[in-house]
Enzyme design. Sequence first.
Site, short mmCIF file in Angstrom:
data_model
loop_
_atom_site.label_atom_id
_atom_site.label_comp_id
_atom_site.label_asym_id
_atom_site.label_seq_id
_atom_site.Cartn_x
_atom_site.Cartn_y
_atom_site.Cartn_z
N LEU A 1 0.75 -1.25 -0.02
CA LEU A 1 -0.08 0.11 -0.01
C LEU A 1 0.90 1.35 0.07
O LEU A 1 1.92 1.31 0.86
CB LEU A 1 -0.81 0.17 1.35
N GLY B 1 -1.55 6.81 -0.01
CA GLY B 1 -1.83 7.48 0.86
C GLY B 1 -1.01 8.94 0.60
O GLY B 1 0.01 8.84 -0.09
N ARG C 1 0.94 13.76 7.44
CA ARG C 1 1.78 14.23 8.45
C ARG C 1 3.22 14.29 8.35
O ARG C 1 3.89 15.07 9.16
CB ARG C 1 1.59 12.97 9.81
N GLY D 1 -2.89 1.46 15.57
CA GLY D 1 -4.26 0.73 16.03
C GLY D 1 -3.76 -0.19 17.08
O GLY D 1 -2.60 -0.70 17.20
N ARG E 1 35.39 13.88 -9.05
CA ARG E 1 33.95 13.36 -9.33
C ARG E 1 34.12 12.90 -10.79
O ARG E 1 34.85 12.15 -11.16
CB ARG E 1 33.29 14.90 -9.56
C1 UD1 Z 1 -2.22 2.03 9.86
C2 UD1 Z 1 -3.34 0.95 10.31
C3 UD1 Z 1 -3.08 1.17 12.06
C4 UD1 Z 1 -1.47 0.70 12.08
C5 UD1 Z 1 -0.50 1.48 11.38
C6 UD1 Z 1 0.60 0.72 11.51
C7 UD1 Z 1 -5.33 1.30 9.20
C8 UD1 Z 1 -6.97 2.00 9.18
N1 UD1 Z 1 -4.51 1.69 10.32
O1 UD1 Z 1 -2.53 3.24 10.36
O2 UD1 Z 1 -3.81 -0.05 12.58
O3 UD1 Z 1 -1.44 0.45 13.43
O4 UD1 Z 1 -0.95 1.47 10.02
O5 UD1 Z 1 1.73 1.33 10.75
O6 UD1 Z 1 -5.11 0.68 8.24
N2 UD1 Z 1 -2.70 3.96 2.11
C9 UD1 Z 1 -3.30 3.63 0.93
N3 UD1 Z 1 -4.56 4.33 0.61
C10 UD1 Z 1 -5.33 5.00 1.66
C11 UD1 Z 1 -4.74 4.91 2.74
C12 UD1 Z 1 -3.52 4.58 3.19
O7 UD1 Z 1 -2.75 3.32 0.00
O8 UD1 Z 1 -6.49 5.22 0.99
C13 UD1 Z 1 -1.56 3.56 2.31
C14 UD1 Z 1 -0.47 4.53 2.91
O9 UD1 Z 1 0.10 5.35 1.61
C15 UD1 Z 1 0.49 3.80 3.91
C16 UD1 Z 1 -0.30 2.80 4.29
O10 UD1 Z 1 -1.60 2.63 3.53
O11 UD1 Z 1 1.39 3.29 3.12
C17 UD1 Z 1 -0.67 3.06 5.93
O12 UD1 Z 1 -1.59 4.18 5.85
P1 UD1 Z 1 -1.46 5.20 6.91
O13 UD1 Z 1 -2.53 6.29 6.75
O14 UD1 Z 1 -0.31 5.58 7.25
O15 UD1 Z 1 -2.14 4.40 8.18
P2 UD1 Z 1 -1.85 4.62 9.72
O16 UD1 Z 1 -2.71 5.77 10.23
O17 UD1 Z 1 -0.40 4.43 10.13
CA CA Z 2 1.43 4.64 8.50
#
Ligand code: UD1
Ligand code: CA
Length: 462
Positions: A12, A15, A19, A145, A338
């Site tokens: 994944l 996102g 932050r 989480g 270089r």
């Molecule tokens: C997420 C978990 C949380 C866990 C944490 C660990 C969820 C809802 N929560 O939270 O339980 O403790 O990771 O690091 O899953 N992403 C997408 N599409 C989206 C949203 C996110 O691809 O619509 C990807 C982001 O780019 C990232 C990953 O998913 O690589 C996690 O997303 P993020 O928003 O960082 O989740 P956390 O709040 O960290």
């Molecule tokens: Ca995360």
Amino acid sequence: MPDVPEIHVVVLAAGKGTRIKSSRPKVLHHVAGVPMIAHVLEGARALRPRSVAVVVGHQADAVKSALAGHPGLTFVVQEPQLGTGHALLMAEPALRGAGGTLILLSGDVPLLSPQTLQALVDRHQTRKAAATVVTAIVDAPHGYGRIVRSGEAMARIVEEKDATPEEREIREINSGIYAFDLDGLFDAVRGIASENAQHEYYLPDLVAIYRRLGRGVETMTVANPDEIRGINSRGELAQVSRIVRQQKNDELMASGVTIEDPATTYIDRSVTIAADTVVHPCVSLEGRTTIGAGCEIHSGARVVNSQIGDRVTILNHCVITDATIGSDVSIGPFAHLRKDADVRDRAKVGNFVELKHTVLGGGSKAMHLTYLGDATIGQKVNVGAGTITCNYDGVSKSQTVIGDGAFIGSDSQLVAPVTIGQGAYVGSGTTVRGDVPAGALAVSAGAQRNIEGWVDKKKKKK
Ligand code: UD1
Ligand code: CA
């Protein structure tokens, strides 16, 4: 052939990474010299999966092009980004017809070791679970989480923002890394709702759904919580980078390299160093750099994508990129080597000397205030202080060739293209505009003229 279930990986990375407050996608921020997602993909590759899909969305093109060097990836686009559950669903078409185990990785969790990933696969498959969640027990669970258990078993996962004060006390956290049985997975993911604090489709909600369906959910708790650190902010980026650096420094020290101050030494994972080399504080060794045995790298040096032989001394504050250095060489202080600088065995390069696209032959010396560009310099050549190869006429670059044993006097300009023959001498302050035959002396300055009493006359005028 035993019936080993196939392994597929989904990463994944869609996102926004709000932050981290960056115009660059979060997963492209560097950890130990490479984008954090490259660490994730390296871990995935160790599982020898049938397929690897990366879910991209926010700045999808930037992420795709940064990963162009990683073969065999399938990109799926998530637009808009409605949460981690929604993100996984976008990978469904890419996995049509696939069976076995899906490993779900997060582009922002880069430290997971191949051993832990393999342990996850093994545990998930031997227990025949529908889902296995990687968890950790941490002192500071903030932001993660939480794993809510009823008795021994995991009941559900609650996000920080949706948790009650009691749930926030739970120190077992969700790493965001899972193994899933592909059978029935996407139908269950479609059952995830978005009634929560962030109005997102949370993938961790799958745990409660599977519990209701009576399917097996397992946890695997990692022994070292550092492995599952997620990067959401610049502070976490620095912390994770420090962990990777420490690991690298520890490995190098265990293999016989002296690192005087590991806390201020920055060595990328891709760098190799042989035994008995000493690295002083505040040194950066980056990219595809190899360093031989018995070298000494002094403070302030930065070496990038360069090959360095044995017993080389790099004095303070040298910058060395895309260069090759032989053995028993001394460089610096304050030297700049270089693109395609090639310094052969026993040569010496001194302070304020720049080399580009230049071979400095065995035993040759260029000790002070010199620019050598587009030059081929033979063995045992002495390049005097302030020598400049004038390699650029404003339109094109030209070559300078200097034969073995030649002596270039201080403050000389060698206007390229030009060849200085073997053993030839160039007098101090000469502007060399034509070839110098072997064994000849070139001089260009006019005869010196002294004007007697000039200083006194000048004073009287005032
Ligand atoms: C997420 C978990 C949380 C866990 C944490 C660990 C969820 C809802 N929560 O939270 O339980 O403790 O990771 O690091 O899953 N992403 C997408 N599409 C989206 C949203 C996110 O691809 O619509 C990807 C982001 O780019 C990232 C990953 O998913 O690589 C996690 O997303 P993020 O928003 O960082 O989740 P956390 O709040 O960290
Ligand atoms: Ca995360």
